[in-house]
Design an enzyme around this catalytic site. Structure first.
Site, PDB file in Angstrom:
ATOM      1  N   SER A 258      55.970  41.313 -49.916  1.00  0.00           N
ATOM      2  CA  SER A 258      56.532  40.793 -51.152  1.00  0.00           C
ATOM      3  C   SER A 258      57.958  40.335 -50.894  1.00  0.00           C
ATOM      4  CB  SER A 258      56.559  41.912 -52.191  1.00  0.00           C
ATOM      5  OG  SER A 258      57.402  42.941 -51.710  1.00  0.00           O
ATOM      6  N   LYS A 259      58.391  39.441 -51.765  1.00  0.00           N
ATOM      7  CA  LYS A 259      59.754  38.904 -51.668  1.00  0.00           C
ATOM      8  C   LYS A 259      60.774  40.027 -51.719  1.00  0.00           C
ATOM      9  CE  LYS A 259      59.508  35.338 -54.685  1.00  0.00           C
ATOM     10  NZ  LYS A 259      59.845  34.440 -55.677  1.00  0.00           N
ATOM     11  N   ARG A 260      60.436  41.055 -52.471  1.00  0.00           N
ATOM     12  CA  ARG A 260      61.384  42.132 -52.686  1.00  0.00           C
ATOM     13  C   ARG A 260      61.661  42.909 -51.386  1.00  0.00           C
ATOM     14  NH1 ARG A 260      60.915  46.882 -54.961  1.00  0.00           N
ATOM     15  NH2 ARG A 260      58.667  46.714 -55.075  1.00  0.00           N
ATOM     16  N   SER A 262      60.540  41.890 -48.105  1.00  0.00           N
ATOM     17  CA  SER A 262      60.647  41.103 -46.877  1.00  0.00           C
ATOM     18  C   SER A 262      61.102  39.703 -47.240  1.00  0.00           C
ATOM     19  CB  SER A 262      59.301  40.986 -46.168  1.00  0.00           C
ATOM     20  OG  SER A 262      58.705  42.233 -45.983  1.00  0.00           O
ATOM     21  N   THR A 264      60.381  36.091 -47.347  1.00  0.00           N
ATOM     22  CA  THR A 264      59.065  35.446 -47.296  1.00  0.00           C
ATOM     23  C   THR A 264      59.108  33.928 -47.151  1.00  0.00           C
ATOM     24  OG1 THR A 264      59.019  35.422 -49.694  1.00  0.00           O
ATOM     25  CG2 THR A 264      57.871  37.247 -48.621  1.00  0.00           C
TER      26      THR A 264
END
Ligand code: GLU
Length: 501
Positions: A258-260, A262, A264
């Protein structure tokens, strides 16, 4: 067997994501390996979230990775290329309308007039009964008159696809036999909204059918959509393509990437100075293995070796250390000229950010290649590594000038002696690493200092950092005058601190 036709169908609602890039790569490799065709289609029906900017990012980053497609749009907002054009869903609305009319005429789909309130009440009722949400079929058996009555009242009818009671089986090329009971699909599902907008499940199948896609290779997050798609392919009278669901990409803690947790966006890796060769190499190993110990492979080599049999079922952990290692390996493989050319934009960015005062010319970088090439984890690390060469003044933290085992007086004495030794024993012409090192080692020995401490004090004095390429190479790169100048500046900084103390 006709040659495979595969596709990537990104939605331009965000920048190119690692997962989409991996899917694009595997499709590309599959097409190249099998002599098939790789199609790029833009699923832009979410008009609120889709932008030309995201479209540009997706195409640009795919180009950067070196992935080429045989059919589809080449440039954001540009023309499409290929026999099934257009390849943007917003330009294919007529075909969805025609397919919808056809399903309606054959009663494989029906108009649904349920209001959002009714649907919400249904959802709450099933939640209260601890049942999964499912359309209860209120509109599935309306008579012709009942439908006409609702249309006359001005109710906007959505179109729902009839889900028959069945077990859908397919042989996934990665996961093997998959069986899903249609009872678990949430009931008849909407394929066209009341306002006429066709929905993803529908458009994707209409297009895959129209574009004669033979293999759908996509992320495992779509596995639960596949039975719906199979039902739609069958309803549209089209042969069902083969499916291959690629393993999820996981954060190091094995949660879904997830963006949170890693980074992305491919653009962010690019901006940090990951090279496309490393990125492609890394992405290829996210869920696929070559079956040998080889790790470093070019895109062409991958295209010659890729197969779906070696795609794993289990999640693929995104290992940033491995990416960095691969990046270092690929940077080492670049020719001097190639490395210099790729470093210049990063140096320009450092200059713009005020981290260096000028960008060196390629001739100036050329002799440095041997000392930097092996030390760059990313192209973006260049400023951190040797930016001290292109700053007018190094900012010194006096405490850093004093190596751990030394006190201030020793540091001052060490720097003064070093300055004198360089000034007396190494002239401008002989200012080479081989000429510098012996007198400095002799100095450390005769003064009873550890060479490491003396060298650290000098390193910090002339570069402002504790980690640099080898000291004497760094001194040579700086040149005699600047070395003496910086030693003088460090000496007065330290002396000033001493006076004040
Ligand atoms: N637009 C969909 C996505 O980006 C395509 C999914 C598919 O490949 O069917 O996830």
């Amino acid at each position: 067997m006709p040659a495979p036709r595969v596709r990537i169908a990104p939605s331009p609602t965000g920048p190119l994501h690692i997962g989409t890039a991996r899917t694009a790569l595997f499709n590309y490799l599959y097409a190249r390996r099998t002599g098939g065709t790789f199609v790029l289609r833009l699923e832009d029906t979410d008009v609120v979230r889709s932008t030309v900017g995201f479209e540009a990012d997706i195409l640009d980053q795919l180009h950067w990775l070196g992935l080429t497609w045989d059919e589809g749009p080449d440039a954001a907002g540009g023309d499409d290329r290929g026999p099934f054009a257009p390849y943007r869903q917003m330009q294919r609305l007529d075909s969805y309308a025609a397919a919808a009319a056809d399903l309606l005429a054959r009663d494989l789909a029906y108009p649904c007039f349920c209001t959002p309130d009714e649907l919400e009440a249904d959802r709450k009722a099933s939640e209260a009964a601890h049942l999964p949400p499912k359309y209860i079929g209120r509109c599935s058996a309306l008579t012709v008159d009942e439908r006409a009555d609702r249309v006359a009242k001005g109710l906007p009818g959505a179109l729902r696809f009839r889900v028959r009671a069945d077990k859908i089986r397919f042989d996934d090329l990665v996961r093997g036999e998959v069986e899903i009971d249609t009872a678990n699909l949430g009931g008849d599902f909407v394929i066209v909204r009341g306002n006429g907008t066709p929905l993803y499940h529908f458009t994707v199948v209409v297009d895959d059918a129209a574009m004669e896609i033979t293999h759908i290779i996509r992320g495992e997050d779509h596995l639960s959509n596949t039975p719906k798609h199979i039902l739609l392919f069958q309803a549209l009278g089209h042969e069902v393509p083969k499916f291959a669901h690629l393993p999820l990409i996981l954060n190091p803690d094995r949660t879904k990437m997830s963006k949170r947790k890693s980074q992305t966006a491919i653009a962010d890796y690019r901006a940090q100075g990951f090279v496309p060769e490393a990125m492609v190499n890394f992405l290829s190993l996210l869920g696929w293995s070559i079956g040998t110990e080889e790790e470093i492979l070019t895109l062409d080599e991958l295209a010659g070796r890729f197969d779906l049999e070696h795609v794993q079922k289990g999640g693929a952990v995104f290992d940033k250390d491995r990416l960095e290692w691969l990046n270092g390996q690929w940077i080492r493989k670049l020719s001097s000229e190639e490395l210099i050319e790729r470093l210049l934009p990063f140096l320009e960015a450092d200059r713009q950010a005020g981290r260096i005062d000028r960008v060196p010319a390629p001739e100036e970088l050329r002799p440095l290649v041997p000392i930097i090439q092996e030390r760059l984890p990313t192209l973006g690390a260049i400023g951190e590594l040797i930016g001290f060469l292109w700053v007018d003044h190094v900012t010194l933290d006096p405490s850093m000038l004093v190596p751990k085992r030394w006190d201030r007086a020793t540091a001052l004495a060490g720097l003064r002696a070093a300055r004198e030794t360089i000034n007396d024993s190494v002239g401008a012409v002989t200012f080479e690493a081989d000429a510098l090192e012996p007198p400095m080692r002799a100095l450390a020995e005769s003064s009873g200092w550890k060479a490491g401490d003396l060298f650290m004090a000098i390193r910090v004095a002339v570069t402002g950092r504790t980690a640099t390429p080898p000291l004497f190479d760094s001194l040579v790169a700086l040149g005699r005058d600047r070395v003496l100048e910086r030693l003088d500046a460090a000496i007065s900084t330290l002396a000033g601190v001493e006076d004040a103390a």
